[in-house]
Write a protein that holds these residues in place. Sequence first.
Motif, PDB file in Angstrom:
ATOM      1  N   UNK A 157      48.724   2.049  50.570  1.00  0.00           N
ATOM      2  CA  UNK A 157      47.293   1.560  50.924  1.00  0.00           C
ATOM      3  C   UNK A 157      47.692   0.184  50.307  1.00  0.00           C
ATOM      4  N   UNK A 189      42.248  -5.986  49.921  1.00  0.00           N
ATOM      5  CA  UNK A 189      41.545  -5.524  48.687  1.00  0.00           C
ATOM      6  C   UNK A 189      40.357  -4.789  49.121  1.00  0.00           C
ATOM      7  N   UNK A 248      38.860   2.762  49.947  1.00  0.00           N
ATOM      8  CA  UNK A 248      39.554   4.257  49.792  1.00  0.00           C
ATOM      9  C   UNK A 248      39.510   4.473  48.332  1.00  0.00           C
ATOM     10  N   UNK A 249      39.139   3.650  47.665  1.00  0.00           N
ATOM     11  CA  UNK A 249      39.117   4.087  46.094  1.00  0.00           C
ATOM     12  C   UNK A 249      38.043   4.729  45.844  1.00  0.00           C
ATOM     13  N   UNK A 250      36.832   3.989  46.297  1.00  0.00           N
ATOM     14  CA  UNK A 250      35.599   4.865  46.302  1.00  0.00           C
ATOM     15  C   UNK A 250      35.504   6.018  46.888  1.00  0.00           C
ATOM     16  N   UNK A 299      37.955   8.119  46.989  1.00  0.00           N
ATOM     17  CA  UNK A 299      38.600   8.972  46.260  1.00  0.00           C
ATOM     18  C   UNK A 299      37.704   9.489  45.252  1.00  0.00           C
ATOM     19  N   UNK A 300      37.074   8.636  44.650  1.00  0.00           N
ATOM     20  CA  UNK A 300      36.030   9.103  43.580  1.00  0.00           C
ATOM     21  C   UNK A 300      34.909   9.921  43.995  1.00  0.00           C
ATOM     22  N   UNK A 335      48.295   5.866  47.425  1.00  0.00           N
ATOM     23  CA  UNK A 335      47.950   4.574  46.760  1.00  0.00           C
ATOM     24  C   UNK A 335      48.807   3.450  47.039  1.00  0.00           C
ATOM     25  N   UNK A 357      41.475  -1.235  49.898  1.00  0.00           N
ATOM     26  CA  UNK A 357      41.430  -0.612  48.655  1.00  0.00           C
ATOM     27  C   UNK A 357      40.218  -0.154  47.987  1.00  0.00           C
ATOM     28  N   UNK A 358      39.296  -1.214  48.262  1.00  0.00           N
ATOM     29  CA  UNK A 358      38.075  -0.745  47.688  1.00  0.00           C
ATOM     30  C   UNK A 358      37.281   0.534  48.268  1.00  0.00           C
TER      31      UNK A 358
END
Lengths: 312, 312
Positions: free
Chosen positions: A111, A117, A123-125, A127-128, A108, A120-121
């Motif tokens: 990145x 951003x 990769x965070x999606x 991860x979920x 995290x 980040x969007x």
Amino acid sequence: MARVNALIATRMASEHAPRIPEVTRHLVEAGGKRLRPLLTLAAARLCGYEGEHHVRLAATVEFIHTATLLHDDVVDESSQRRGRPTANLLWDNQSSVLVGDYLFARSFQLMVETGSLRVLDILSNAAAVIAEGEVLQLSAARSLGTGQDTYLQVIRGKTAALFAAATESGAVIAGAPDSHVAALRTYGDALGIAFQLVDDLLDYGGVSATLGKNTGDDFRERKMSLPVILAVAQADPEQRAFWTRVIERGDQRDGDLEHAQTLMRRHGALEETRSRAFARADEARAALAALPASALRDTLSDLAGFVVSRVA
Amino acid sequence: MARVNALIATRMASEHAPRIPEVTRHLVEAGGKRLRPLLTLAAARLCGYEGEHHVRLAATVEFIHTATLLHDDVVDESSQRRGRPTANLLWDNQSSVLVGDYLFARSFQLMVETGSLRVLDILSNAAAVIAEGEVLQLSAARSLGTGQDTYLQVIRGKTAALFAAATESGAVIAGAPDSHVAALRTYGDALGIAFQLVDDLLDYGGVSATLGKNTGDDFRERKMSLPVILAVAQADPEQRAFWTRVIERGDQRDGDLEHAQTLMRRHGALEETRSRAFARADEARAALAALPASALRDTLSDLAGFVVSRVA
């Protein structure tokens, strides 16, 4: 890749807790295919990227992968990974859980350093979706009611979400046009699904249903992978009683794995799994047509063929 | 806070895996003080923020906290949390690990939505310090060689890093000047350390060393908290043999906890822990002087007093 490996080595360090690099090194140095960081690098370069952030992104993706392996081995109570004893066995479950958390936090940080951003969007999606897929797999296991939709969701979480995020984020960091970003995302998703279908097929010995040292883990863990789902769908009452016993009740005896393989062969479940893997590999290759021809594009195309060649 | 709670309820949902909201709801609805999200909201408003992102940030911080609680309970093999059976007991360790991962990913999505790279930097660094502190605690436990520096690092990870990130990110999202951001960070860090010192003191019954239902967990888990470190530092050979037996060898018998408390009282270890907690609370209050006077600033100042009032 040499720079990705160097960055991984630097960032897995911990000023205060030597246990962290010990555990991480054990897993990272065992090798593994480094397929995911390779996808990120290839996607970025294919889109003409000449900056430095793709190396960070590639390390990010490998850290996320390593973190999920550490947690998976705790969840599955595994004892072997990449031909070595697992970290949960060599150290303990506690270390695997916490070092996994650390690597996730490190990924995290890496990145965030890219300053994008949009990346980040993505990769965070991812991860979920990964974590959701793992939970789904846990509750879908041991239940003959699990269908193909759930299976697809599980393997997207397990494999395809990170493959897709790896290629998509590589394209985004390169500033590629939307059509190229979408094409590389589709490529990664289809490649990841093909990859996992092949894995799940090999766990039952491939189309020839040959027993090997890597055969039968899913059966023992009572996972509802596609070969089981397809065989259950065509089971007569007697066969259904067998599946209920071995998968739902977990009452497994000598010869049961072989019998499961026989039922899968009889109903064409292994052939069908293989043909779906090939179809996804074709889908991955087809997506690349949206991108300009280049040597790297050919490499990605070959990679799709390579992924399914294990069950050719 | 009502909007933070509503956002938490929305974002803990999962389209595909009902296990996720089940496990999360169990923990979230048990209450808890919601201290961390409150700190974020207060810091943002104190700095004049009138936007919407502080609600997202507050939910982010509570999700990170909830994720670490789920993993902590697995690592510590705990059976009670907030007066209820823990999730690892009600479901299983697997669910706690994976739902924790999901909440961590969700927190990450939420903070990306704020669109502030500086906030992302603060929170990703906090996540790394938290995980590092947990690993450090694991390897520092059961070793009499653990000193005060390591202890400080551990409690920064356990508590102060998230408190400091909560207040700092609230100030940053409000666009506060650097001096206000730094003051609120210092406040959160000192408050978090005070909070954990009080917790560790109460685990040995406070300065009066009174046995209670919440006493003795750290002793049973052989953690090197400050009261132990201070008592060990002054131990004569016989007392050192006692600490070696109960902490390093884990050979604990009836009356050992009471004897540990007696040794701590005799060497002033409990008084000293209390006085350090009060000093940190003072430090937190003093940091607020850099901010303009307001009712909210008074509330934060009172909060520092409240945190140590449990051991007054």
